[in-house]
Design a protein around this motif. Structure first.
Motif, mmCIF file in Angstrom:
data_model
loop_
_atom_site.group_PDB
_atom_site.id
_atom_site.type_symbol
_atom_site.label_atom_id
_atom_site.label_comp_id
_atom_site.label_asym_id
_atom_site.label_seq_id
_atom_site.Cartn_x
_atom_site.Cartn_y
_atom_site.Cartn_z
ATOM 1 N N PRO A 38 0.844 -1.193 0.000
ATOM 2 C CA PRO A 38 0.000 0.000 0.000
ATOM 3 C C PRO A 38 0.885 1.251 0.000
ATOM 4 O O PRO A 38 1.924 1.281 0.634
ATOM 5 C CB PRO A 38 -0.793 -0.119 1.308
ATOM 6 C CG PRO A 38 -0.021 -1.058 2.160
ATOM 7 C CD PRO A 38 0.764 -1.957 1.248
ATOM 8 N N CYS A 39 0.450 2.265 -0.735
ATOM 9 C CA CYS A 39 1.296 3.443 -0.914
ATOM 10 C C CYS A 39 1.363 4.281 0.368
ATOM 11 O O CYS A 39 0.332 4.661 0.909
ATOM 12 C CB CYS A 39 0.750 4.289 -2.061
ATOM 13 S SG CYS A 39 1.632 5.827 -2.238
ATOM 14 N N PRO A 40 2.571 4.543 0.862
ATOM 15 C CA PRO A 40 2.708 5.346 2.081
ATOM 16 C C PRO A 40 2.495 6.839 1.824
ATOM 17 O O PRO A 40 2.424 7.612 2.766
ATOM 18 C CB PRO A 40 4.154 5.082 2.509
ATOM 19 C CG PRO A 40 4.881 4.800 1.234
ATOM 20 C CD PRO A 40 3.881 4.130 0.328
ATOM 21 N N PHE A 41 2.410 7.238 0.568
ATOM 22 C CA PHE A 41 2.285 8.670 0.280
ATOM 23 C C PHE A 41 0.824 9.101 0.193
ATOM 24 O O PHE A 41 0.413 10.053 0.829
ATOM 25 C CB PHE A 41 3.039 9.026 -1.006
ATOM 26 C CG PHE A 41 4.530 8.819 -0.871
ATOM 27 C CD1 PHE A 41 5.289 9.708 -0.130
ATOM 28 C CD2 PHE A 41 5.155 7.720 -1.443
ATOM 29 C CE1 PHE A 41 6.658 9.522 0.024
ATOM 30 C CE2 PHE A 41 6.518 7.519 -1.299
ATOM 31 C CZ PHE A 41 7.269 8.423 -0.560
ATOM 32 N N HIS A 42 0.031 8.375 -0.573
ATOM 33 C CA HIS A 42 -1.375 8.775 -0.650
ATOM 34 C C HIS A 42 -2.235 7.969 0.329
ATOM 35 O O HIS A 42 -3.422 8.246 0.482
ATOM 36 C CB HIS A 42 -1.907 8.720 -2.089
ATOM 37 C CG HIS A 42 -2.297 7.344 -2.563
ATOM 38 N ND1 HIS A 42 -1.418 6.480 -3.165
ATOM 39 C CD2 HIS A 42 -3.488 6.681 -2.532
ATOM 40 C CE1 HIS A 42 -2.029 5.362 -3.491
ATOM 41 N NE2 HIS A 42 -3.293 5.450 -3.117
ATOM 42 N N GLY A 43 -1.599 6.984 1.000
ATOM 43 C CA GLY A 43 -2.301 6.278 2.065
ATOM 44 C C GLY A 43 -3.384 5.330 1.604
ATOM 45 O O GLY A 43 -4.348 5.082 2.321
ATOM 46 N N TYR A 59 7.608 3.428 -7.201
ATOM 47 C CA TYR A 59 6.638 4.156 -8.013
ATOM 48 C C TYR A 59 5.229 3.789 -7.569
ATOM 49 O O TYR A 59 4.934 2.617 -7.342
ATOM 50 C CB TYR A 59 6.819 3.806 -9.494
ATOM 51 C CG TYR A 59 5.823 4.511 -10.384
ATOM 52 C CD1 TYR A 59 5.951 5.885 -10.627
ATOM 53 C CD2 TYR A 59 4.756 3.833 -10.958
ATOM 54 C CE1 TYR A 59 5.041 6.552 -11.420
ATOM 55 C CE2 TYR A 59 3.834 4.496 -11.757
ATOM 56 C CZ TYR A 59 3.980 5.851 -11.990
ATOM 57 O OH TYR A 59 3.083 6.523 -12.773
ATOM 58 N N CYS A 60 4.373 4.794 -7.420
ATOM 59 C CA CYS A 60 2.973 4.525 -7.097
ATOM 60 C C CYS A 60 2.122 4.720 -8.334
ATOM 61 O O CYS A 60 2.154 5.778 -8.951
ATOM 62 C CB CYS A 60 2.484 5.437 -5.971
ATOM 63 S SG CYS A 60 0.691 5.278 -5.727
ATOM 64 N N PHE A 61 1.342 3.702 -8.658
ATOM 65 C CA PHE A 61 0.523 3.757 -9.860
ATOM 66 C C PHE A 61 -0.720 4.618 -9.671
ATOM 67 O O PHE A 61 -1.455 4.867 -10.608
ATOM 68 C CB PHE A 61 0.133 2.341 -10.315
ATOM 69 C CG PHE A 61 1.283 1.590 -10.892
ATOM 70 C CD1 PHE A 61 1.608 1.723 -12.228
ATOM 71 C CD2 PHE A 61 2.073 0.779 -10.096
ATOM 72 C CE1 PHE A 61 2.692 1.051 -12.774
ATOM 73 C CE2 PHE A 61 3.159 0.102 -10.628
ATOM 74 C CZ PHE A 61 3.472 0.240 -11.969
ATOM 75 N N VAL A 62 -0.978 5.058 -8.427
ATOM 76 C CA VAL A 62 -2.149 5.911 -8.196
ATOM 77 C C VAL A 62 -1.743 7.377 -8.037
ATOM 78 O O VAL A 62 -2.180 8.227 -8.789
ATOM 79 C CB VAL A 62 -2.942 5.419 -6.964
ATOM 80 C CG1 VAL A 62 -4.077 6.391 -6.651
ATOM 81 C CG2 VAL A 62 -3.498 4.030 -7.246
ATOM 82 N N CYS A 63 -0.868 7.662 -7.075
ATOM 83 C CA CYS A 63 -0.513 9.072 -6.873
ATOM 84 C C CYS A 63 0.765 9.455 -7.623
ATOM 85 O O CYS A 63 1.157 10.611 -7.648
ATOM 86 C CB CYS A 63 -0.379 9.402 -5.396
ATOM 87 S SG CYS A 63 1.093 8.681 -4.623
ATOM 88 N N HIS A 64 1.425 8.488 -8.239
ATOM 89 C CA HIS A 64 2.573 8.721 -9.116
ATOM 90 C C HIS A 64 3.802 9.260 -8.404
ATOM 91 O O HIS A 64 4.670 9.841 -9.025
ATOM 92 C CB HIS A 64 2.184 9.630 -10.280
ATOM 93 C CG HIS A 64 0.966 9.148 -11.014
ATOM 94 N ND1 HIS A 64 0.987 8.062 -11.852
ATOM 95 C CD2 HIS A 64 -0.317 9.578 -10.974
ATOM 96 C CE1 HIS A 64 -0.234 7.855 -12.319
ATOM 97 N NE2 HIS A 64 -1.038 8.759 -11.803
HETATM 98 ZN ZN ZN Z 1 0.460 6.665 -3.944
#
Ligand code: ZN
Length: 587
Positions: A38-43, A59-64
């Motif tokens: 799970p992305c730690p940036f957009h949570g 790389y996060c495929f959601v928040c990039h």
């Molecule tokens: Zn993200």
């Protein structure tokens, strides 16, 4: 910030356990070669966050959000760059020497401006309405949105949006100008440098964005526009993708050199990661040097058309000059890396690379296939093509080998050939035959030639009526010297502000030397005469060179031809004797 040496930063990054470090903050699970969590940036709670150890990036495929081990600490824990480096260094047990006096890097605002612009360009590509043309274009090159994201591609729209976007982020216009992202017009207004282009970020070895390459969408020139030279971007001293390729280069003990951004992308997506490209220019001495620091063997994979072959052998000579082993890989007729991978997959590319041959052998193959070794003029020209490569070979054994093969192929005694090889730069004019302007000498920048092309440009800039007259008289093809050709095109399209590098410098110099309109007429006539008679001048030079390897009988025939061509040539341009010895423009 204190300046930590590049090689130490590389060493720290190489040693860092990216999975372990990120794993302290994110629960990662292995999926194939990558790790997801799970992305730690957009949570988010889905596993959209990828850590790609092979590339040393996340790389996060959601928040990039994307970056390397250092950016992870910076973004997640709010550290600045040197603190992040020191933190990772501490964990991997690398000592960073304290170097005093430590002051802030004066270029820091430029790195920040480039990073902010990069984020903004990426967002445009993903979301902006007017970026559809770019998304469609990338799709047509088989690059989908996720791949664009991982590659960090961006889009620069037309108009003022970029200026407004940067203002909202508080990025100062003077920093954007200095980072080459804005251009100052003659009237002092600032406009975005990149307009309606797909942007490829160019990263330095620390994985910081320092410049962009922009491909035009639709018609127009230039097809590729790069960032200009700036305090953070020196295109002659960097290679595209080296920051990502260097691990693979060390592992595979080879570097694959291609011509363009898309080739790099295509090869690395096909699993050949040891791939780099020069930045929109021929390979420079500094770039060859840079490659040598990472490998001893370079495979050239350029287009197989005339221009591609010229670029191949020019790059080959530069690499030989630095003592590297050079091979040439040849794609099947009519294919480029893109089409080949589409049709036959990545394995086909690997086959092409495995079948690469030594650069000198490849040259001989081509000359032979063209039947050039069968005739006298052909043999002379073949030798002219081979000599620079023999001269370039720095390794004595390689040089000896090349000499022997050339002597045998061209039926010339080896000692005669040795003599010609040792006369450094002799016959340079003849070598220019069909190989456009001389490659720039290592490390130095020869001044733009004072020739008819230059005179014609001066006339072009001598006022509106002269501009019209020159534009009517010639096309860009009249200009062989690359900077002159670019300038002609730019003036024709009313866009000299977009010139950069050499061409911009030369253009500035030309505009300082305004021609007296009263003299423009004579200059125009003289220049046109020289440019028109140029092909015949070349023929004459070629005849002279053939004579140097001809027997007595052949010499008589050549003599007769020479008289004939001289007569033709004098009919076009009666100032023959005075003009010819100076050499043809651009050669
Ligand atoms: Zn993200």
């Amino acid at each position: 910030m204190s300046l930590i040496p590049d090689e130490i930063i590389e060493q720290v990054r190489d040693a860092a356990d990216l999975i372990g470090i990120i794993g302290e903050h994110v629960e990662l699970k292995r999926t194939g070669a990558d790790y997801r969590g799970p992305c730690p940036f957009h949570g988010g709670s889905h596993r959209n966050f990828a850590v790609i150890p092979k590339k040393g990036m996340y790389y996060c495929f959601v928040c990039h959000e994307a970056g390397d081990v250092f950016t992870f600490f910076m973004k997640k824990l709010g550290m600045d760059y040197p603190t992040a480096v020191r933190e990772v260094a501490r964990r991997v047990g690398v000592t960073i020497p304290e170097r005093g006096p430590t002051g802030p890097d004066p270029r820091e605002p430029l790195f920040q401006a480039a990073a902010a612009a990069h984020d903004w360009f990426q967002r445009q590509l993903r979301e902006a309405q007017d970026a559809k043309i770019a998304r469609d274009y990338l799709a047509s090159r088989h690059i989908d949105a996720d791949t664009s994201g991982v590659l960090g591609l961006g889009f620069s729209p037309r108009g003022r949006a970029f200026l407004d976007g940067m203002q909202q982020l508080g990025i100062k216009p003077e920093h954007l100008l200095e980072a080459g992202l804005l251009v100052k017009r003659d009237d002092g207004t600032l406009v975005p440098r990149f307009r309606e282009r797909v942007l490829f970020p160019i990263l330095d070895l620390r994985s910081r964005v320092v410049g962009f390459g922009g491909r035009i969408l639709g018609e127009g020139e230039p097809k590729y526009l790069n960032s200009p030279e700036t305090p953070i971007f020196h295109k002659g001293q960097m290679l595209y993708n080296l920051h990502a390729a260097r691990h693979a280069i060390r592992k595979t003990e080879r570097a694959v050199l291609v011509e363009g951004y898309f080739d790099v992308i295509r090869l690395s997506l096909a699993g050949i990661e040891e791939v780099v490209a020069p930045l929109g220019t021929g390979l420079t001495s500094d770039q060859a040097d840079l490659l040598k620091r990472h490998t001893a063997h370079v495979i050239l994979l350029y287009d197989s058309d005339e221009a591609g072959l010229r670029a191949t052998f020019r790059a080959g000579d530069e690499l030989l000059h630095h003592g590297l082993r050079v091979s040439v890989a040849t794609l099947p007729e009519g294919e480029d890396p893109d089409t080949l991978v589409q049709r036959e997959g990545g394995a086909a590319l690997e086959r092409v690379l495995r079948d690469s041959v030594d650069v000198f052998d490849r040259k001989l193959q081509i000359l032979e296939a063209r039947g050039m070794l069968g005739t006298l003029p052909g043999r002379r020209r073949a030798l002219d093509r081979l000599l620079p490569t023999i001269r370039a070979a720095k390794d004595p054994i390689t040089k000896e080998l090349y000499l022997a093969r050339a002597a045998e192929a061209a039926h010339v005694r080896k000692d005669v050939l040795e003599r010609e090889v040792s006369i450094q730069g002799s016959g340079a004019r003849g070598l220019g035959l069909q190989t456009a302007p001389t490659p720039t000498a290592p490390g130095s920048r020869p001044p733009a030639p004072q020739n008819a092309e230059r005179a014609l440009l001066l006339v072009l800039l001598a006022g509106d009526s002269w501009r019209a007259r020159v534009l009517e008289a010639v096309t860009a093809n009249a200009f062989e010297y690359p900077a002159y050709r670019e300038i002609f095109e730019a003036v024709r399209q009313d866009s000299p502000a977009l010139l950069d590098g050499d061409a911009a410098r030369v253009y500035e110099d030309l505009t300082r030397r305004r021609v007296d309109p009263a003299e423009a007429g004579t200059m125009f006539d003289e220049a046109m005469k020289k440019i028109t008679s140029r092909p015949l001048d070349r023929q004459l030079e070629e005849l002279d060179r053939e004579m140097s390897v001809a027997g007595p009988e052949e010499q008589r025939i050549l003599m007769a031809r020479k008289q004939q061509v001289t007569a033709e040539r004098n009919a076009v341009n009666p100032t023959y004797k005075a003009a010819r010895r100076r050499g043809a423009p651009g050669s």
